[in-house]
Write an enzyme that holds these catalytic residues in place. Sequence first.
Site, short mmCIF file in Angstrom:
data_model
loop_
_atom_site.label_atom_id
_atom_site.label_comp_id
_atom_site.label_asym_id
_atom_site.label_seq_id
_atom_site.Cartn_x
_atom_site.Cartn_y
_atom_site.Cartn_z
N GLU A 11 3.84 13.01 1.88
CA GLU A 11 5.36 13.76 2.04
C GLU A 11 4.90 14.21 3.54
O GLU A 11 6.53 15.67 3.06
CB GLU A 11 5.57 13.89 0.49
N LEU A 13 4.44 17.42 5.32
CA LEU A 13 3.87 19.27 5.39
C LEU A 13 4.87 19.84 4.14
O LEU A 13 5.52 20.76 4.29
CB LEU A 13 3.78 20.15 6.59
N HIS A 14 5.24 19.08 3.04
CA HIS A 14 6.16 19.73 2.06
C HIS A 14 5.36 20.67 0.61
O HIS A 14 3.68 21.10 1.62
CB HIS A 14 6.56 18.52 1.16
N ALA A 15 5.33 20.97 -0.27
CA ALA A 15 5.37 21.91 -0.85
C ALA A 15 3.70 22.13 -1.47
O ALA A 15 3.22 22.99 -0.98
CB ALA A 15 6.10 21.75 -2.23
N ALA A 18 1.75 22.46 2.28
CA ALA A 18 1.95 23.09 3.11
C ALA A 18 0.97 24.21 1.76
O ALA A 18 0.63 25.81 2.55
CB ALA A 18 3.62 23.51 2.82
#
Length: 89
Positions: A11, A13-15, A18
């Site tokens: 995905e 560097l999403h939720a 991150a």
Amino acid sequence: MKKTFKITVQEGLHARPATILVTTVSTFESEVSITYKKKSANLKSIMGVMSLAVSPGSIIEIAAEGSDATELLDKVTKVIISQGIGEEC
């Protein structure tokens, strides 16, 4: 000090990834930034990291400056690899 990584997590560097990175560096005193496509953000800011919209396969640079910069970069490297977020370039 700087290190370069390739993001391998599906995905980008999403939720979740991150949050892992921000949590990892938040206890260090050093200033730390993440750079992607010539844009930089404070790695201690979840919104800053998310605003870069780092996609899978991207190359990022993490730079740290301060009294514990070496320790910070070592810890970030271990977390990125052990959590499957990316690999060191």
